[in-house]
Design a protein around this motif. Sequence first.
Motif, PDB file in Angstrom:
ATOM      1  N   ILE A  38      -4.949  20.697   5.254  1.00 33.00           N
ATOM      2  CA  ILE A  38      -3.876  21.334   5.321  1.00 33.00           C
ATOM      3  C   ILE A  38      -4.059  22.643   6.481  1.00 33.00           C
ATOM      4  CG2 ILE A  38      -2.287  23.054   4.166  1.00 33.00           C
ATOM      5  CD1 ILE A  38      -2.996  21.769   1.628  1.00 33.00           C
ATOM      6  N   GLY A  39      -3.266  22.511   7.504  1.00 30.79           N
ATOM      7  CA  GLY A  39      -3.305  23.401   8.802  1.00 30.79           C
ATOM      8  C   GLY A  39      -2.271  24.337   8.777  1.00 30.79           C
ATOM      9  N   ASP A  40      -2.176  25.186   9.806  1.00 31.73           N
ATOM     10  CA  ASP A  40      -0.994  26.168   9.891  1.00 31.73           C
ATOM     11  C   ASP A  40       0.103  25.490   9.898  1.00 31.73           C
ATOM     12  OD1 ASP A  40      -2.887  28.138   9.248  1.00 31.73           O
ATOM     13  OD2 ASP A  40      -3.245  28.565  11.702  1.00 31.73           O
ATOM     14  N   SER A  41       0.395  24.493  10.569  1.00 33.22           N
ATOM     15  CA  SER A  41       1.637  23.801  10.937  1.00 33.22           C
ATOM     16  C   SER A  41       1.933  22.285  10.446  1.00 33.22           C
ATOM     17  CB  SER A  41       1.951  23.798  12.377  1.00 33.22           C
ATOM     18  OG  SER A  41       0.860  22.932  12.967  1.00 33.22           O
ATOM     19  N   ASN A  42       0.712  21.860   9.937  1.00 28.48           N
ATOM     20  CA  ASN A  42       0.770  20.306   9.372  1.00 28.48           C
ATOM     21  C   ASN A  42      -0.128  20.086   8.195  1.00 28.48           C
ATOM     22  OD1 ASN A  42      -1.456  19.953  11.050  1.00 28.48           O
ATOM     23  ND2 ASN A  42      -0.399  18.392  12.330  1.00 28.48           N
ATOM     24  N   ILE A  43      -0.034  18.849   7.723  1.00 25.34           N
ATOM     25  CA  ILE A  43      -0.959  18.502   6.732  1.00 25.34           C
ATOM     26  C   ILE A  43      -1.502  17.162   7.197  1.00 25.34           C
ATOM     27  CG2 ILE A  43      -0.189  19.880   4.838  1.00 25.34           C
ATOM     28  CD1 ILE A  43       0.315  16.924   3.504  1.00 25.34           C
ATOM     29  N   THR A  44      -2.611  16.611   7.090  1.00 24.68           N
ATOM     30  CA  THR A  44      -3.105  15.432   7.287  1.00 24.68           C
ATOM     31  C   THR A  44      -3.447  14.740   5.771  1.00 24.68           C
ATOM     32  OG1 THR A  44      -5.471  16.072   7.972  1.00 24.68           O
ATOM     33  CG2 THR A  44      -3.639  15.718   9.659  1.00 24.68           C
ATOM     34  N   TYR A  45      -3.097  13.595   5.917  1.00 21.70           N
ATOM     35  CA  TYR A  45      -3.617  12.719   4.732  1.00 21.70           C
ATOM     36  C   TYR A  45      -3.744  11.273   4.929  1.00 21.70           C
ATOM     37  CZ  TYR A  45       1.170  11.060   5.262  1.00 21.70           C
ATOM     38  OH  TYR A  45       2.386  10.527   5.532  1.00 21.70           O
ATOM     39  N   GLN A  46      -4.311  10.523   4.051  1.00 16.83           N
ATOM     40  CA  GLN A  46      -4.700   9.388   4.099  1.00 16.83           C
ATOM     41  C   GLN A  46      -3.748   8.491   2.991  1.00 16.83           C
ATOM     42  OE1 GLN A  46      -9.173   8.736   4.604  1.00 16.83           O
ATOM     43  NE2 GLN A  46      -8.224   7.282   5.975  1.00 16.83           N
ATOM     44  N   GLU A  47      -3.136   7.260   3.278  1.00 19.67           N
ATOM     45  CA  GLU A  47      -2.382   6.387   2.461  1.00 19.67           C
ATOM     46  C   GLU A  47      -3.369   5.886   1.364  1.00 19.67           C
ATOM     47  OE1 GLU A  47      -0.193   3.921   5.037  1.00 19.67           O
ATOM     48  OE2 GLU A  47       1.315   5.298   5.316  1.00 19.67           O
ATOM     49  N   LEU A  48      -3.158   6.037   0.064  1.00 20.41           N
ATOM     50  CA  LEU A  48      -3.930   5.121  -0.915  1.00 20.41           C
ATOM     51  C   LEU A  48      -4.103   3.739  -0.602  1.00 20.41           C
ATOM     52  CD1 LEU A  48      -3.254   7.280  -4.202  1.00 20.41           C
ATOM     53  CD2 LEU A  48      -5.256   7.693  -2.577  1.00 20.41           C
ATOM     54  N   ASP A  49      -3.142   3.126  -0.286  1.00 18.72           N
ATOM     55  CA  ASP A  49      -3.063   1.715  -0.228  1.00 18.72           C
ATOM     56  C   ASP A  49      -3.853   1.319   1.016  1.00 18.72           C
ATOM     57  OD1 ASP A  49      -1.212   2.493   1.484  1.00 18.72           O
ATOM     58  OD2 ASP A  49       0.408   1.123   0.815  1.00 18.72           O
ATOM     59  N   ASN A  50      -3.981   1.993   1.757  1.00 16.02           N
ATOM     60  CA  ASN A  50      -4.886   1.841   3.169  1.00 16.02           C
ATOM     61  C   ASN A  50      -5.929   2.925   3.541  1.00 16.02           C
ATOM     62  OD1 ASN A  50      -5.549   0.638   5.568  1.00 16.02           O
ATOM     63  ND2 ASN A  50      -3.674   1.157   6.535  1.00 16.02           N
ATOM     64  N   PRO A  51      -6.922   2.822   2.760  1.00 13.21           N
ATOM     65  CA  PRO A  51      -8.216   3.998   2.736  1.00 13.21           C
ATOM     66  C   PRO A  51      -8.872   3.724   4.119  1.00 13.21           C
ATOM     67  CG  PRO A  51      -8.671   2.362   1.314  1.00 13.21           C
ATOM     68  CD  PRO A  51      -7.462   2.043   1.540  1.00 13.21           C
ATOM     69  N   ASP A  52      -9.057   2.541   4.614  1.00 16.64           N
ATOM     70  CA  ASP A  52      -9.530   2.631   6.016  1.00 16.64           C
ATOM     71  C   ASP A  52      -8.509   2.794   7.187  1.00 16.64           C
ATOM     72  OD1 ASP A  52     -12.013   1.970   4.568  1.00 16.64           O
ATOM     73  OD2 ASP A  52     -11.535  -0.141   4.544  1.00 16.64           O
ATOM     74  N   GLY A  53      -7.504   2.842   6.941  1.00 18.24           N
ATOM     75  CA  GLY A  53      -6.362   3.109   7.871  1.00 18.24           C
ATOM     76  C   GLY A  53      -6.418   4.572   8.353  1.00 18.24           C
ATOM     77  N   PRO A  54      -5.508   4.485   9.248  1.00 24.52           N
ATOM     78  CA  PRO A  54      -5.369   5.954   9.960  1.00 24.52           C
ATOM     79  C   PRO A  54      -5.117   7.145   9.204  1.00 24.52           C
ATOM     80  CG  PRO A  54      -3.502   4.694  10.583  1.00 24.52           C
ATOM     81  CD  PRO A  54      -4.342   3.917   9.781  1.00 24.52           C
ATOM     82  N   VAL A  55      -5.451   8.188   9.714  1.00 25.46           N
ATOM     83  CA  VAL A  55      -5.094   9.579   8.954  1.00 25.46           C
ATOM     84  C   VAL A  55      -3.716   9.927   9.348  1.00 25.46           C
ATOM     85  CG1 VAL A  55      -5.574  12.072   8.655  1.00 25.46           C
ATOM     86  CG2 VAL A  55      -7.609  10.231   8.701  1.00 25.46           C
ATOM     87  N   ARG A  56      -2.672  10.182   8.541  1.00 26.62           N
ATOM     88  CA  ARG A  56      -1.353  10.576   9.092  1.00 26.62           C
ATOM     89  C   ARG A  56      -1.109  12.009   9.023  1.00 26.62           C
ATOM     90  NH1 ARG A  56       0.899   5.723  10.103  1.00 26.62           N
ATOM     91  NH2 ARG A  56       0.261   4.094   8.933  1.00 26.62           N
ATOM     92  N   SER A  57      -0.208  12.370   9.840  1.00 28.94           N
ATOM     93  CA  SER A  57       0.179  13.779   9.558  1.00 28.94           C
ATOM     94  C   SER A  57       1.647  13.948   9.492  1.00 28.94           C
ATOM     95  CB  SER A  57      -0.247  14.403  11.193  1.00 28.94           C
ATOM     96  OG  SER A  57       0.253  15.591  11.336  1.00 28.94           O
ATOM     97  N   MET A  58       1.920  15.225   8.836  1.00 27.30           N
ATOM     98  CA  MET A  58       3.301  15.719   8.506  1.00 27.30           C
ATOM     99  C   MET A  58       3.534  17.187   8.599  1.00 27.30           C
ATOM    100  SD  MET A  58       5.182  15.111   4.825  1.00 27.30           S
ATOM    101  CE  MET A  58       4.576  13.458   4.642  1.00 27.30           C
ATOM    102  N   ASP A  59       4.585  17.379   8.914  1.00 21.82           N
ATOM    103  CA  ASP A  59       5.003  18.846   9.408  1.00 21.82           C
ATOM    104  C   ASP A  59       4.773  19.585   8.106  1.00 21.82           C
ATOM    105  OD1 ASP A  59       6.589  21.377   9.568  1.00 21.82           O
ATOM    106  OD2 ASP A  59       6.781  20.430  11.725  1.00 21.82           O
ATOM    107  N   ARG A  60       4.254  20.702   7.997  1.00 30.50           N
ATOM    108  CA  ARG A  60       4.106  21.429   6.612  1.00 30.50           C
ATOM    109  C   ARG A  60       5.396  21.918   5.992  1.00 30.50           C
ATOM    110  NH1 ARG A  60      -0.488  25.602   5.162  1.00 30.50           N
ATOM    111  NH2 ARG A  60       0.614  26.731   3.725  1.00 30.50           N
ATOM    112  N   SER A  61       6.269  22.240   6.904  1.00 25.57           N
ATOM    113  CA  SER A  61       7.614  22.520   6.624  1.00 25.57           C
ATOM    114  C   SER A  61       8.454  21.560   5.862  1.00 25.57           C
ATOM    115  CB  SER A  61       8.599  23.142   7.752  1.00 25.57           C
ATOM    116  OG  SER A  61       8.726  21.965   8.646  1.00 25.57           O
TER     117      SER A  61
END
Length: 199
Positions: A38-61
């Motif tokens: 959890i960053g100042d402006s966004n969070i990064t997460y991994q999808e559960l159905d693709n644990p080896d997939g890319p790390v995704r990002s979403m705007d914290r707001s």
Amino acid sequence: MKINYYVLPLLLAGTFFYSQDKISKKNGQSFEAKVVEIGDSNITYQELDNPDGPVRSMDRSEIYEIIYSNGKTEVLGKYKTEAEVKEFIVRKIDEFGIDRDRKDLALRAKFEGDNIKINSVNMKDRVVKEGDWWDLSKIVTFHNISRRKDNIAYLNIVTYKITKSKRELSKLVIKITDHEVAADILEAMKDLKMMLKKD
């Protein structure tokens, strides 16, 4: 000691899927994922159905809260209580709201439970146009703010209008004299929607 190497990946996968977090967005959607950071402006997460997939990002707001796998809840919304967010909404509508048809009439908002009423008042603070009650716990969608000339902005919220005889799906429109304030009210209403959400 003999180690079964086929069981180890299953145990690790089970641990990964067991340690899932729940991310609730302000638009009412929620999904399960593994929060990475959890960053100042966004969070990064991994999808559960693709644990080896890319790390995704979403705007914290966009996020209201995260419920971690250990049960801890982190509220990312700006407001912590219903009373706090309702007070802010009423104060800003009262200060910056004007009637949609008459510039000489101001708006006065009040809450009763989960419902808001917005009246149009004259300079002596007398009600000239009585508004309807609107259920903010049943908001269907928030439209983008409609910006007009002279910094006027319109909030458009699709929810249920409550009259004496019925409840009907309609659009609540609030005219605000400052675009930035309209954006703040919209974010506050998104936080309130999540607080009032009935599971």
